[in-house]
Design an enzyme around this catalytic site. Structure first.
Site, mmCIF file in Angstrom:
data_model
loop_
_atom_site.group_PDB
_atom_site.id
_atom_site.type_symbol
_atom_site.label_atom_id
_atom_site.label_comp_id
_atom_site.label_asym_id
_atom_site.label_seq_id
_atom_site.Cartn_x
_atom_site.Cartn_y
_atom_site.Cartn_z
ATOM 1 N N SER A 127 43.268 40.795 52.015
ATOM 2 C CA SER A 127 44.247 41.816 52.390
ATOM 3 C C SER A 127 43.566 43.008 53.047
ATOM 4 O O SER A 127 42.411 43.336 52.728
ATOM 5 C CB SER A 127 44.991 42.288 51.137
ATOM 6 O OG SER A 127 45.740 43.454 51.395
ATOM 7 N N TYR A 152 45.760 45.772 42.888
ATOM 8 C CA TYR A 152 45.957 44.665 43.821
ATOM 9 C C TYR A 152 44.788 44.566 44.790
ATOM 10 O O TYR A 152 44.222 43.492 45.001
ATOM 11 C CB TYR A 152 47.268 44.856 44.589
ATOM 12 C CG TYR A 152 47.432 43.897 45.736
ATOM 13 C CD1 TYR A 152 47.706 42.552 45.504
ATOM 14 C CD2 TYR A 152 47.304 44.331 47.063
ATOM 15 C CE1 TYR A 152 47.853 41.663 46.563
ATOM 16 C CE2 TYR A 152 47.452 43.452 48.112
ATOM 17 C CZ TYR A 152 47.726 42.118 47.863
ATOM 18 O OH TYR A 152 47.860 41.238 48.915
#
Length: 330
Positions: A127, A152
Protein backbone atom coordinates in the site's frame (compact mmCIF):
# COMPACT_ATOMS: atom_id res chain seq x y z
CA UNK A 1 -1.03 -21.30 -15.60
CA UNK A 2 -2.75 -22.20 -12.36
CA UNK A 3 -3.29 -19.18 -10.12
CA UNK A 4 -4.45 -18.67 -6.56
CA UNK A 5 -6.06 -15.26 -6.05
CA UNK A 6 -6.76 -14.47 -2.40
CA UNK A 7 -9.43 -11.91 -1.64
CA UNK A 8 -11.21 -12.82 -4.89
CA UNK A 9 -14.52 -11.33 -3.73
CA UNK A 10 -12.80 -8.03 -3.00
CA UNK A 11 -12.52 -5.06 -5.32
CA UNK A 12 -9.06 -5.62 -6.79
CA UNK A 13 -9.26 -9.39 -6.41
CA UNK A 14 -12.48 -9.60 -8.43
CA UNK A 15 -11.08 -7.59 -11.34
CA UNK A 16 -7.76 -9.45 -11.26
CA UNK A 17 -9.36 -12.89 -11.27
CA UNK A 18 -11.67 -11.88 -14.12
CA UNK A 19 -8.75 -10.64 -16.20
CA UNK A 20 -6.71 -13.80 -15.61
CA UNK A 21 -9.65 -15.98 -16.66
CA UNK A 22 -10.08 -13.95 -19.85
CA UNK A 23 -6.41 -14.57 -20.59
CA UNK A 24 -7.03 -18.31 -20.39
CA UNK A 25 -5.56 -19.11 -16.97
CA UNK A 26 -7.05 -21.41 -14.35
CA UNK A 27 -7.95 -19.40 -11.26
CA UNK A 28 -8.97 -20.54 -7.81
CA UNK A 29 -10.25 -17.65 -5.73
CA UNK A 30 -10.59 -17.65 -1.97
CA UNK A 31 -12.22 -15.14 0.38
CA UNK A 32 -13.64 -15.25 3.89
CA UNK A 33 -16.55 -12.95 2.90
CA UNK A 34 -16.33 -10.95 6.12
CA UNK A 35 -18.76 -8.12 6.84
CA UNK A 36 -16.28 -5.23 6.99
CA UNK A 37 -18.42 -3.86 4.16
CA UNK A 38 -21.46 -5.14 2.23
CA UNK A 39 -21.38 -8.91 1.82
CA UNK A 40 -24.06 -8.51 -0.86
CA UNK A 41 -21.60 -6.53 -3.00
CA UNK A 42 -18.97 -9.25 -2.56
CA UNK A 43 -21.49 -11.93 -3.52
CA UNK A 44 -22.49 -9.93 -6.60
CA UNK A 45 -18.86 -9.82 -7.68
CA UNK A 46 -18.56 -13.56 -7.16
CA UNK A 47 -21.72 -14.17 -9.17
CA UNK A 48 -20.04 -12.45 -12.12
CA UNK A 49 -16.87 -14.47 -11.62
CA UNK A 50 -18.70 -17.79 -11.51
CA UNK A 51 -19.48 -17.35 -15.21
CA UNK A 52 -15.83 -16.80 -16.09
CA UNK A 53 -14.21 -19.83 -17.76
CA UNK A 54 -11.55 -21.44 -15.57
CA UNK A 55 -12.69 -19.84 -12.30
CA UNK A 56 -13.59 -21.69 -9.10
CA UNK A 57 -14.16 -20.39 -5.58
CA UNK A 58 -13.76 -21.53 -2.00
CA UNK A 59 -14.81 -19.69 1.11
CA UNK A 60 -11.66 -19.75 3.21
CA UNK A 61 -9.95 -17.49 5.74
CA UNK A 62 -6.24 -16.98 5.13
CA UNK A 63 -5.76 -16.86 8.92
CA UNK A 64 -6.83 -20.53 9.12
CA UNK A 65 -3.43 -22.21 9.13
CA UNK A 66 -4.60 -25.80 8.65
CA UNK A 67 -7.02 -24.93 5.86
CA UNK A 68 -4.37 -22.92 4.03
CA UNK A 69 -1.82 -25.71 4.32
CA UNK A 70 -4.32 -28.22 2.96
CA UNK A 71 -5.24 -25.90 0.08
CA UNK A 72 -1.64 -25.47 -1.07
CA UNK A 73 -0.87 -29.18 -0.70
CA UNK A 74 -3.92 -30.13 -2.74
CA UNK A 75 -3.77 -27.55 -5.53
CA UNK A 76 -0.06 -26.99 -6.27
CA UNK A 77 -0.39 -23.48 -7.66
CA UNK A 78 2.14 -22.10 -10.13
CA UNK A 79 1.46 -18.47 -9.25
CA UNK A 80 -0.12 -16.74 -6.24
CA UNK A 81 -1.60 -13.24 -6.22
CA UNK A 82 -2.27 -12.32 -2.61
CA UNK A 83 -4.85 -9.53 -2.33
CA UNK A 84 -6.74 -10.61 0.80
CA UNK A 85 -6.26 -8.32 3.78
CA UNK A 86 -8.13 -6.37 6.38
CA UNK A 87 -8.30 -3.00 4.68
CA UNK A 88 -8.93 0.50 5.98
CA UNK A 89 -6.79 2.99 7.87
CA UNK A 90 -9.51 4.32 10.19
CA UNK A 91 -10.96 0.90 10.99
CA UNK A 92 -7.54 -0.16 12.30
CA UNK A 93 -7.73 2.46 15.05
CA UNK A 94 -10.51 0.54 16.82
CA UNK A 95 -10.03 -3.03 15.58
CA UNK A 96 -6.31 -3.83 15.82
CA UNK A 97 -6.60 -7.59 16.36
CA UNK A 98 -8.38 -8.11 13.06
CA UNK A 99 -5.34 -6.65 11.30
CA UNK A 100 -2.95 -8.90 13.20
CA UNK A 101 -4.97 -11.99 12.32
CA UNK A 102 -5.44 -11.29 8.62
CA UNK A 103 -2.52 -9.10 7.58
CA UNK A 104 0.18 -10.75 9.69
CA UNK A 105 -0.80 -14.32 10.56
CA UNK A 106 -2.65 -14.70 7.27
CA UNK A 107 0.35 -13.49 5.30
CA UNK A 108 2.64 -15.96 7.05
CA UNK A 109 0.26 -18.73 5.99
CA UNK A 110 0.47 -17.56 2.38
CA UNK A 111 4.26 -17.36 2.51
CA UNK A 112 4.51 -20.83 4.03
CA UNK A 113 2.17 -22.29 1.46
CA UNK A 114 4.24 -20.80 -1.36
CA UNK A 115 7.50 -22.00 0.19
CA UNK A 116 6.36 -25.53 0.91
CA UNK A 117 4.93 -26.08 -2.57
CA UNK A 118 7.57 -24.21 -4.60
CA UNK A 119 5.27 -21.56 -6.06
CA UNK A 120 7.04 -19.85 -8.95
CA UNK A 121 6.09 -16.29 -8.06
CA UNK A 122 4.18 -14.60 -5.23
CA UNK A 123 2.81 -11.14 -5.96
CA UNK A 124 1.15 -9.46 -2.99
CA UNK A 125 -0.67 -6.23 -2.19
CA UNK A 126 1.17 -3.60 -0.25
CA UNK A 127 0.00 0.00 0.00
CA UNK A 128 1.02 3.61 -0.53
CA UNK A 129 0.33 4.01 3.19
CA UNK A 130 3.78 2.56 3.95
CA UNK A 131 5.27 5.94 2.96
CA UNK A 132 3.63 7.50 6.00
CA UNK A 133 4.61 11.12 6.51
CA UNK A 134 7.46 11.11 4.00
CA UNK A 135 8.00 14.67 2.78
CA UNK A 136 9.86 13.78 -0.42
CA UNK A 137 7.56 13.42 -3.41
CA UNK A 138 6.86 11.61 -5.59
CA UNK A 139 7.19 8.49 -3.45
CA UNK A 140 9.77 6.08 -4.90
CA UNK A 141 10.31 2.45 -3.95
CA UNK A 142 13.87 3.32 -2.93
CA UNK A 143 12.66 5.79 -0.28
CA UNK A 144 12.89 4.96 3.41
CA UNK A 145 9.56 3.71 4.78
CA UNK A 146 10.10 3.60 8.52
CA UNK A 147 7.43 6.07 9.68
CA UNK A 148 3.97 4.53 9.17
CA UNK A 149 1.22 6.40 11.02
CA UNK A 150 -1.49 3.72 11.18
CA UNK A 151 -1.55 0.08 12.20
CA UNK A 152 -2.79 -0.79 8.72
CA UNK A 153 0.29 0.83 7.21
CA UNK A 154 2.54 -0.93 9.71
CA UNK A 155 1.10 -4.34 8.77
CA UNK A 156 1.68 -3.64 5.08
CA UNK A 157 5.29 -2.67 5.73
CA UNK A 158 5.64 -5.80 7.85
CA UNK A 159 4.42 -7.83 4.86
CA UNK A 160 7.20 -6.38 2.74
CA UNK A 161 9.82 -7.29 5.32
CA UNK A 162 8.39 -10.79 5.78
CA UNK A 163 8.40 -11.37 2.01
CA UNK A 164 11.98 -10.13 1.79
CA UNK A 165 13.02 -12.59 4.49
CA UNK A 166 11.36 -15.53 2.73
CA UNK A 167 12.94 -14.49 -0.55
CA UNK A 168 16.36 -14.39 1.08
CA UNK A 169 16.07 -17.59 3.12
CA UNK A 170 14.13 -19.81 0.73
CA UNK A 171 14.69 -18.23 -2.70
CA UNK A 172 10.96 -17.57 -3.01
CA UNK A 173 10.46 -14.97 -5.75
CA UNK A 174 8.18 -12.26 -4.34
CA UNK A 175 6.90 -8.95 -5.66
CA UNK A 176 5.20 -6.35 -3.48
CA UNK A 177 2.81 -3.92 -5.14
CA UNK A 178 2.18 -0.59 -3.45
CA UNK A 179 -1.28 0.47 -4.63
CA UNK A 180 -2.28 4.14 -4.67
CA UNK A 181 -5.98 4.93 -3.94
CA UNK A 182 -7.61 2.49 -6.34
CA UNK A 183 -11.10 3.36 -7.62
CA UNK A 184 -13.53 2.26 -10.32
CA UNK A 185 -16.57 0.04 -10.97
CA UNK A 186 -17.32 -2.48 -8.21
CA UNK A 187 -15.26 -0.35 -5.81
CA UNK A 188 -15.26 -0.51 -2.01
CA UNK A 189 -18.05 1.30 -0.13
CA UNK A 190 -15.63 2.44 2.58
CA UNK A 191 -13.50 4.50 0.19
CA UNK A 192 -14.01 8.16 -0.74
CA UNK A 193 -15.10 7.69 -4.40
CA UNK A 194 -17.96 5.41 -3.36
CA UNK A 195 -18.91 7.34 -0.22
CA UNK A 196 -18.90 10.69 -2.00
CA UNK A 197 -20.89 9.43 -4.98
CA UNK A 198 -23.50 7.79 -2.76
CA UNK A 199 -23.94 10.88 -0.58
CA UNK A 200 -24.03 13.32 -3.50
CA UNK A 201 -26.70 11.31 -5.34
CA UNK A 202 -28.75 11.03 -2.15
CA UNK A 203 -28.47 14.73 -1.37
CA UNK A 204 -26.49 14.04 1.79
CA UNK A 205 -23.45 16.05 2.98
CA UNK A 206 -19.92 14.77 2.48
CA UNK A 207 -17.07 15.24 4.95
CA UNK A 208 -14.08 17.14 3.61
CA UNK A 209 -11.09 16.71 5.89
CA UNK A 210 -8.35 19.27 6.48
CA UNK A 211 -10.32 21.88 4.54
CA UNK A 212 -9.78 19.87 1.38
CA UNK A 213 -6.03 20.52 1.53
CA UNK A 214 -5.18 16.89 0.89
CA UNK A 215 -4.28 15.13 -2.34
CA UNK A 216 -4.36 11.55 -3.51
CA UNK A 217 -2.89 9.72 -6.48
CA UNK A 218 -6.20 8.19 -7.65
CA UNK A 219 -5.55 5.11 -9.79
CA UNK A 220 -8.18 3.49 -12.01
CA UNK A 221 -8.80 -0.20 -11.42
CA UNK A 222 -8.01 -1.29 -15.00
CA UNK A 223 -4.55 0.27 -14.71
CA UNK A 224 -3.94 -1.53 -11.43
CA UNK A 225 -4.96 -4.89 -12.89
CA UNK A 226 -2.79 -4.31 -15.95
CA UNK A 227 0.18 -3.72 -13.65
CA UNK A 228 -0.58 -6.85 -11.62
CA UNK A 229 -0.89 -9.04 -14.71
CA UNK A 230 2.28 -7.71 -16.34
CA UNK A 231 4.24 -8.31 -13.14
CA UNK A 232 3.36 -12.02 -13.37
CA UNK A 233 5.72 -12.35 -16.30
CA UNK A 234 8.54 -10.60 -14.44
CA UNK A 235 9.39 -12.75 -11.41
CA UNK A 236 12.51 -11.64 -9.59
CA UNK A 237 15.65 -13.66 -10.37
CA UNK A 238 16.80 -16.12 -7.75
CA UNK A 239 19.35 -18.89 -7.35
CA UNK A 240 20.22 -19.22 -11.05
CA UNK A 241 21.27 -15.57 -11.21
CA UNK A 242 23.88 -15.22 -8.46
CA UNK A 243 24.78 -11.59 -9.17
CA UNK A 244 21.19 -10.48 -8.71
CA UNK A 245 20.97 -12.70 -5.65
CA UNK A 246 23.92 -11.00 -4.00
CA UNK A 247 22.15 -7.68 -4.47
CA UNK A 248 19.05 -8.96 -2.72
CA UNK A 249 17.01 -9.15 -5.92
CA UNK A 250 14.97 -12.20 -4.96
CA UNK A 251 12.21 -9.76 -4.06
CA UNK A 252 11.05 -6.55 -5.65
CA UNK A 253 8.69 -3.68 -4.90
CA UNK A 254 6.73 -1.53 -7.33
CA UNK A 255 4.39 1.43 -7.03
CA UNK A 256 1.18 1.20 -9.04
CA UNK A 257 -0.30 4.68 -9.28
CA UNK A 258 -1.22 7.24 -11.90
CA UNK A 259 1.65 9.47 -10.86
CA UNK A 260 -0.55 12.57 -10.80
CA UNK A 261 -1.99 13.58 -7.40
CA UNK A 262 -5.32 15.39 -7.27
CA UNK A 263 -6.60 17.76 -4.58
CA UNK A 264 -9.56 16.41 -2.70
CA UNK A 265 -11.82 19.30 -3.74
CA UNK A 266 -10.87 18.77 -7.40
CA UNK A 267 -11.77 15.11 -7.04
CA UNK A 268 -15.16 16.06 -5.63
CA UNK A 269 -15.63 18.39 -8.60
CA UNK A 270 -15.11 15.41 -10.94
CA UNK A 271 -17.89 13.51 -9.17
CA UNK A 272 -20.14 16.57 -9.30
CA UNK A 273 -19.54 16.79 -13.05
CA UNK A 274 -20.24 13.09 -13.59
CA UNK A 275 -23.41 13.07 -11.48
CA UNK A 276 -24.69 16.52 -12.42
CA UNK A 277 -25.25 17.23 -8.73
CA UNK A 278 -23.46 19.75 -6.49
CA UNK A 279 -22.06 18.30 -3.29
CA UNK A 280 -23.01 19.55 0.15
CA UNK A 281 -19.63 19.92 1.81
CA UNK A 282 -18.91 19.72 5.54
CA UNK A 283 -15.40 20.81 6.46
CA UNK A 284 -13.74 18.63 9.08
CA UNK A 285 -10.29 18.57 10.74
CA UNK A 286 -7.59 16.09 9.75
CA UNK A 287 -8.27 12.56 10.96
CA UNK A 288 -5.79 10.37 12.86
CA UNK A 289 -3.89 8.07 10.52
CA UNK A 290 -4.44 10.24 7.43
CA UNK A 291 -1.58 11.68 5.36
CA UNK A 292 -1.61 14.95 3.47
CA UNK A 293 -0.68 13.54 0.10
CA UNK A 294 0.22 10.47 -1.90
CA UNK A 295 2.10 10.59 -5.18
CA UNK A 296 3.56 7.58 -6.98
CA UNK A 297 6.84 7.44 -8.83
CA UNK A 298 6.09 4.63 -11.29
CA UNK A 299 9.41 4.70 -13.07
CA UNK A 300 10.41 1.26 -11.77
CA UNK A 301 7.15 -0.30 -12.97
CA UNK A 302 7.44 1.30 -16.40
CA UNK A 303 11.07 0.25 -16.74
CA UNK A 304 10.38 -3.36 -15.79
CA UNK A 305 7.07 -3.96 -17.59
CA UNK A 306 6.79 -1.23 -20.22
CA UNK A 307 3.50 -0.16 -18.66
CA UNK A 308 2.54 3.13 -17.05
CA UNK A 309 -1.00 3.81 -15.69
CA UNK A 310 -2.72 6.41 -17.83
CA UNK A 311 -6.51 6.54 -17.31
CA UNK A 312 -7.46 10.20 -16.77
CA UNK A 313 -9.37 10.92 -13.57
CA UNK A 314 -12.44 12.38 -15.29
CA UNK A 315 -12.82 9.25 -17.45
CA UNK A 316 -12.38 6.87 -14.53
CA UNK A 317 -14.82 8.77 -12.32
CA UNK A 318 -17.43 8.86 -15.10
CA UNK A 319 -17.16 5.08 -15.52
CA UNK A 320 -17.50 4.57 -11.79
CA UNK A 321 -20.58 6.80 -11.55
CA UNK A 322 -22.15 4.99 -14.53
CA UNK A 323 -21.58 1.64 -12.81
CA UNK A 324 -22.92 2.96 -9.49
CA UNK A 325 -26.13 4.26 -11.09
CA UNK A 326 -26.68 0.98 -12.93
CA UNK A 327 -25.86 -1.34 -10.03
CA UNK A 328 -27.95 0.54 -7.48
CA UNK A 329 -30.64 1.71 -9.87
CA UNK A 330 -30.33 5.43 -9.15
Amino acid sequence: MKFLVTGAAGFIGFHTAMRLCRLGHEVLGIDNLNDYYSVDLKLARLARLQDAPGFSFRKLDIADRDAMRALFDEQRFERVIHLAAQAGVRYSLDNPHVYADSNLSGFVNVLEGCRQTNVGHLAYASSSSVYGTNAKVPFAVEDAVDNPISLYAATKRANELMAHTYAHLYRLPTTGLRFFTVYGPWGRPDMAPFKFTKAILEGQPIDIYNGGEMSRDFTYIDDVVEGIVRIQDCPPPYANEPEELRRGATDRLFNIGLGSPVRLLDFVACIESATGVEAIKQMKPMQPGDVLQTWADVGALASRTGFRPATPLHEGVARFVDWYRTFYGV
